[in-house]
Design a protein around this motif. Structure first.
Motif, short mmCIF file in Angstrom:
data_model
loop_
_atom_site.label_atom_id
_atom_site.label_comp_id
_atom_site.label_asym_id
_atom_site.label_seq_id
_atom_site.Cartn_x
_atom_site.Cartn_y
_atom_site.Cartn_z
N HIS A 161 -10.67 3.95 0.95
CA HIS A 161 -9.40 2.97 0.94
C HIS A 161 -9.11 3.61 3.04
O HIS A 161 -8.30 4.52 3.27
CB HIS A 161 -8.42 2.99 0.32
N ASP A 183 -13.51 0.70 0.06
CA ASP A 183 -12.69 -0.54 -0.41
C ASP A 183 -11.94 -0.05 1.02
O ASP A 183 -11.48 0.44 1.30
CB ASP A 183 -11.47 0.23 -1.15
N GLU A 242 -11.59 -5.90 -8.60
CA GLU A 242 -10.28 -5.53 -8.92
C GLU A 242 -9.71 -6.33 -9.20
O GLU A 242 -8.72 -6.26 -9.87
CB GLU A 242 -10.38 -4.64 -8.00
N HIS A 252 0.54 -1.11 -0.03
CA HIS A 252 -0.05 -0.30 0.01
C HIS A 252 1.27 1.30 0.10
O HIS A 252 2.01 1.65 0.50
CB HIS A 252 -0.64 0.22 1.21
N HIS A 290 -11.00 0.40 -12.81
CA HIS A 290 -9.78 0.49 -11.23
C HIS A 290 -8.60 0.98 -11.83
O HIS A 290 -8.28 0.73 -12.67
CB HIS A 290 -9.25 -0.90 -11.05
N GLU A 311 -16.49 -2.24 -2.19
CA GLU A 311 -15.54 -2.65 -2.95
C GLU A 311 -14.97 -3.33 -1.89
O GLU A 311 -14.21 -3.90 -1.61
CB GLU A 311 -14.86 -1.51 -3.31
O1 LLH Z 1 -4.56 -1.67 -0.87
C1 LLH Z 1 -4.70 -0.95 -1.46
O2 LLH Z 1 -4.09 0.07 -1.64
C2 LLH Z 1 -5.57 0.37 -2.82
O3 LLH Z 1 -6.94 -0.47 -2.19
C3 LLH Z 1 -5.42 -0.31 -4.10
O4 LLH Z 1 -5.02 -1.27 -4.82
C4 LLH Z 1 -6.30 0.95 -5.54
O5 LLH Z 1 -5.41 1.07 -6.04
C5 LLH Z 1 -7.44 0.58 -5.11
O6 LLH Z 1 -7.53 -0.40 -4.56
N1 LLH Z 1 -8.29 1.31 -5.50
O7 LLH Z 1 -9.79 0.89 -5.97
#
Ligand code: LLH
Ligand code: MG
Length: 387
Positions: A172, A205, A257, A25, A308, A231
């Motif tokens: 997120h 998410d 995703e 992340h 995405h 999500e």
């Molecule tokens: O886990 C992450 O760092 C974020 O979720 C990343 O993957 C982001 O790009 C995402 O999921 N966007 O929807």
């Protein structure tokens, strides 16, 4: 018509103001030097297509073992045929030739075609819309003071994002290695809803490995808070878990995703009733070519497909189609500056104007690459050439 003569990866140093934690992340951080890669495909007429990617994705062995053999001597305009030619080599590569490498090559081929025709790729692919509303997509939660460490931090940042013109925000929340949990997620979502009021669309998410019952508890809270989508709260390999969740929530489930399987996996999700809104990424799912198929699949079922990720490949698909409402602009953070390009780009491809992003007008994908900067900071070149 001109055959492909060179496939080159240029590895160069550049500067980033972020770091990636041990779980992958991204968070803001002090400036530091990193290496990036530019994949360039050149045809016999001297026309080139480019895609920026990671050196690990297009390693020397991938260029010499898969991209070169699949592409050299082939007509560069034959993108569908070349995508299949490349994708067929993935199975025998034992994981070495990834969907991300396939995507980089596919994007470079579309860039090449657009440049040869003097057309932006989104227009070449369909020309459905010249602008799209953007949602602000936050980085994951952290423990940075004044960052995204508390529900109040998310609420303050959400107000700032609305002031910048966004009409939708995707949170997120906290992921490993940081402490995470349903209660923390609900607190952040509640704080943000209270901060921005009912008229801003919100999406979540969250931690990706909740159990069914944890995901249901969180989803029911989102139902009360009027969220626009939920999500990846569970492992996406379990399509039946998503079907189970989608049946019980008012909040639309979006996905998949990260699930492996390109557009074919998306078809399975639609038929299983595992999502209300389809998801596909250009970078993660094998390129523009399969992402476009996923969007058209969603359209055939009367569903939206939300792309995405950010960047020129995502804009190419969004501008070419109408089955999806948003562009994911991010990842954003109170301590990070999204609008200043990294030194290897002369400008960003997705400036925000009145909450919207306009499609690029330059031929190809529209990335404003500073080739002089890259040439001056090249540390390695991996090349496959037609002999
Ligand atoms: O886990 C992450 O760092 C974020 O979720 C990343 O993957 C982001 O790009 C995402 O999921 N966007 O929807
Ligand atoms: Mg996501």
């Amino acid at each position: 018509m001109a055959v492909i003569e060179r496939v080159v990866v240029t590895v160069f140093t550049t500067v980033t103001h972020s770091y990636v934690d041990e779980h992958g992340h991204r968070h803001p951080g002090p400036p530091r030097e990193v290496t990036e890669a530019l994949l360039t495909i050149t045809d016999a007429d001297g026309a080139s297509g480019h895609c920026l990617t990671k050196p690990d994705t297009v390693r020397e062995a991938v260029v010499g073992g898969y991209l070169g053999p699949a592409l050299l001597g082939e007509e560069g305009f034959d993108r569908e045929r070349l995508w299949h030619r490349m994708a067929r080599r993935q199975r025998g590569s034992q994981g070495a030739f990834s969907d991300r490498a396939l995507s980089a090559a596919d994007q470079a081929l579309w860039d090449l075609a657009g440049r040869r025709l003097g057309l932006p790729v989104w227009r070449l692919l369909g020309g459905a819309r010249a602008e799209v509303p953007a949602y602000a997509s936050t980085m994951c939660g952290d423990d940075i003071p004044g960052g995204l460490a508390t529900p109040e931090d998310y609420a303050n940042f959400a107000k700032e994002l609305v002031a910048r013109g966004y009409r939708a925000i995707e949170l997120h929340t906290w992921m490993p290695p940081l402490p995470h949990g349903v209660d923390r997620d609900i607190a952040a979502c509640t704080a943000v809803r209270e901060a921005v009021g009912p008229d801003i669309e919100l999406m979540l998410d969250s931690y990706h490995w909740y159990s069914r019952s944890e995901a249901l508890t969180l989803g029911r809270a989102l139902d009360e808070l009027g969220f626009a989508w939920f999500e990846e709260p569970m492992e996406e390999a379990s399509v039946q878990s998503y079907r189970w969740l989608a049946e019980q929530l008012r909040t639309p489930i979006i996905g998949p995703e990260t699930a492996w399987g390109k557009h074919m996996a998306r078809a399975e999700w639609v038929v299983a009733g595992a999502c209300d809104i389809l998801r596909v990424g250009v970078v993660g799912s094998g390129g523009i070519t399969p992402a476009l198929k996923a969007v058209h699949l969603a359209e055939s079922f009367g569903m939206d497909c939300e792309i995405h990720g950010n960047g020129s490949g995502a804009l190419a698909v969004i501008g070419a189609t109408l089955s999806g409402r948003w562009y994911e602009r991010g990842l954003l953070h109170p301590h990070s500056d999204y609008d200043t390009p990294p030194p290897h780009l002369r400008s960003i491809v997705d400036p925000l104007v009145d909450g919207k992003v306009r499609m690029p007008t330059a031929p190809g994908l529209g990335d404003d690459i500073d080739h002089d900067y890259i040439a001056a900071r090249t540390v390695a070149t991996w090349e496959s050439r037609l002999r």
